[in-house]
Design an enzyme around this catalytic site. Sequence first.
Site, short mmCIF file in Angstrom:
data_model
loop_
_atom_site.label_atom_id
_atom_site.label_comp_id
_atom_site.label_asym_id
_atom_site.label_seq_id
_atom_site.Cartn_x
_atom_site.Cartn_y
_atom_site.Cartn_z
N ARG A 113 11.68 13.14 -13.65
CA ARG A 113 11.17 14.24 -13.70
C ARG A 113 9.10 13.96 -14.82
O ARG A 113 9.75 13.82 -15.62
CB ARG A 113 10.80 15.84 -14.16
CG ARG A 113 11.05 16.91 -12.29
CD ARG A 113 11.27 16.42 -11.25
NE ARG A 113 12.06 16.30 -10.56
CZ ARG A 113 12.59 15.68 -9.55
NH1 ARG A 113 13.05 14.41 -9.65
NH2 ARG A 113 13.64 16.39 -8.52
N ASP A 140 9.95 6.39 -13.09
CA ASP A 140 10.14 6.02 -11.18
C ASP A 140 9.63 7.66 -11.07
O ASP A 140 8.88 8.12 -9.81
CB ASP A 140 11.60 6.29 -11.40
CG ASP A 140 11.94 6.32 -9.84
OD1 ASP A 140 11.15 5.52 -9.35
OD2 ASP A 140 12.52 7.15 -9.18
N GLU A 149 2.38 12.64 -9.52
CA GLU A 149 2.87 11.65 -8.77
C GLU A 149 2.47 12.48 -7.38
O GLU A 149 1.70 11.19 -6.38
CB GLU A 149 4.13 11.67 -8.35
CG GLU A 149 5.31 12.91 -8.59
CD GLU A 149 6.39 12.31 -8.70
OE1 GLU A 149 6.63 11.74 -9.66
OE2 GLU A 149 7.31 12.31 -7.57
N HIS A 198 8.93 7.07 -7.37
CA HIS A 198 9.89 7.88 -6.88
C HIS A 198 10.76 7.38 -6.20
O HIS A 198 10.92 8.31 -5.09
CB HIS A 198 9.91 9.15 -6.91
CG HIS A 198 10.08 10.55 -6.93
ND1 HIS A 198 9.55 12.18 -7.79
CD2 HIS A 198 11.83 10.24 -7.41
CE1 HIS A 198 10.69 13.21 -7.79
NE2 HIS A 198 11.95 11.58 -7.72
P1 NAI Z 1 22.13 17.22 -13.39
O1 NAI Z 1 22.46 19.17 -13.21
O2 NAI Z 1 23.69 16.26 -13.32
O3 NAI Z 1 22.63 17.20 -15.16
C1 NAI Z 1 21.69 17.56 -16.15
C2 NAI Z 1 22.17 17.65 -17.39
O4 NAI Z 1 20.52 17.50 -18.44
C3 NAI Z 1 22.71 18.59 -17.34
O5 NAI Z 1 24.15 18.48 -18.36
C4 NAI Z 1 21.84 19.64 -18.21
O6 NAI Z 1 23.13 19.95 -19.26
C5 NAI Z 1 21.28 18.83 -18.63
N1 NAI Z 1 20.08 19.10 -20.01
C6 NAI Z 1 19.41 20.60 -19.11
N2 NAI Z 1 18.63 20.55 -20.21
C7 NAI Z 1 18.33 19.76 -21.17
C8 NAI Z 1 17.44 19.78 -22.30
N3 NAI Z 1 17.02 20.19 -23.02
N4 NAI Z 1 18.13 18.15 -23.14
C9 NAI Z 1 18.50 17.02 -22.70
N5 NAI Z 1 19.59 17.56 -21.43
C10 NAI Z 1 19.44 18.71 -20.67
O7 NAI Z 1 21.62 16.57 -13.05
P2 NAI Z 1 21.95 14.72 -12.86
O8 NAI Z 1 21.89 14.75 -11.14
O9 NAI Z 1 22.00 14.13 -13.12
O10 NAI Z 1 20.21 14.56 -12.55
C11 NAI Z 1 18.84 14.76 -13.67
C12 NAI Z 1 17.41 14.85 -13.01
O11 NAI Z 1 17.24 13.88 -12.64
C13 NAI Z 1 17.69 15.76 -12.52
O12 NAI Z 1 16.88 17.35 -12.81
C14 NAI Z 1 15.87 15.50 -11.32
O13 NAI Z 1 14.98 16.25 -12.10
C15 NAI Z 1 16.08 14.02 -11.74
N6 NAI Z 1 16.43 13.33 -10.58
C16 NAI Z 1 15.47 12.76 -10.12
C17 NAI Z 1 15.46 11.41 -9.00
C18 NAI Z 1 15.13 10.03 -8.32
O14 NAI Z 1 14.34 9.85 -7.45
N7 NAI Z 1 14.12 9.82 -9.74
C19 NAI Z 1 17.06 11.83 -7.95
C20 NAI Z 1 18.16 12.61 -7.97
C21 NAI Z 1 17.55 13.17 -9.74
#
Ligand code: NAI
Length: 333
Positions: free
Chosen positions: A235, A259, A264, A296
């Site tokens: 994000r 991205d 944005e 994005h």
């Molecule tokens: P997920 O929920 O599977 O994994 C997120 C991980 O981040 C978890 O393991 C959690 O413990 C960890 N986390 C929480 N707080 C943290 C911190 N302070 N420092 C380091 N790690 C921390 O989420 P997923 O599916 O892997 O997605 C990650 C992020 O990617 C989403 O939150 C979303 O913002 C973004 N995203 C971007 C997309 C795009 O099109 N560019 C599409 C989908 C998601």
Amino acid sequence: MKVTMFGTQPYDRETFDRVGRDYGFGMVYHKSHLNADSAVLAEGSDAVCIFVNDEADAAAIARLSNLGVRLIALRCAGFNNVDLRAAARFAIPVVRVPAYSPHAVAEHAVALLLALNRKIHRAYWRTRDGNFSLHGLLGYDLWGKTAGIVGTGRIARCLIRILLGFGMRVLAYDPCPDAALAASEGFDYVPLDELYARSDVISLHCPLNDSTRYMIGDVAIAQMKPGVVLINTGRGQLIHTEALIDGLKEGRIGAAGLDVYEEEAAYFYEDTSDRIMDDDVLARLLSFHNVIVTSHQGFFTREALDNIARTTLDNLREFAEGRPLTNRVLLEA
Ligand code: NAI
């Protein structure tokens, strides 16, 4: 059940119409983003369906509640744009699509990294212009280099496998580390400052929340290896953009693949090519030859769009049938 979809593009309509044929919902598509002013478009709907740049803040949710809307369905994974407390106050459950194709986003992060390291974006324009010089296009082998992955959830796991396949060493940070995963995949969890200090490439995959907002600012950048490549498909507000710009100007940041961008919503997903850009920070970012900004689009694969539509429609069906909501976002999330 009537569902108003905000922030839609033609591909949303095409996918939801195709995948949604058998669900029997009345879908109403709007291009406008949800906010307190546009919420009125949901009049007569049971649910609203929103995406990353819609703004479900307390004012918008209060309006939706007044209009009789009973569900907010995110057609994305992140939910930082929803005021969950306000939703709870108005007893409006929030559902999301926790995973639709982690591969799509992980592969996009790799696309940004490879393009930046091997200067593909510059080579593309050069050869089309008859310029076959290699001057300024020198990259480095990823093999043997160190990648620092912040957050080791679904997307990061796909990315880690790809990077290990390149022969990179992978360091990771996550407040909830998965030691078994690290042992089986062959990467190491380290504290964040160590990850910053040792990584040649840093990629962000944690959610945006109060503890991660602007985690990459002056202090973090000062700890990084000079010349680090920073990739953000998480994000925009994970990075303090002005600090990033300073880091790029001073050469501390070797390249950035973004991205997402903190402001944005005013630009991404729109063709603004006939307007003068009024965002000086974005304009400065776009002026660096070692920065690639994509709009994005990490999620934007055929597979991901189909999965998003299917899971969103399943979420809506569970709600319509009064069943427990599998993908409900809980307040403490
Ligand atoms: P997920 O929920 O599977 O994994 C997120 C991980 O981040 C978890 O393991 C959690 O413990 C960890 N986390 C929480 N707080 C943290 C911190 N302070 N420092 C380091 N790690 C921390 O989420 P997923 O599916 O892997 O997605 C990650 C992020 O990617 C989403 O939150 C979303 O913002 C973004 N995203 C971007 C997309 C795009 O099109 N560019 C599409 C989908 C998601």
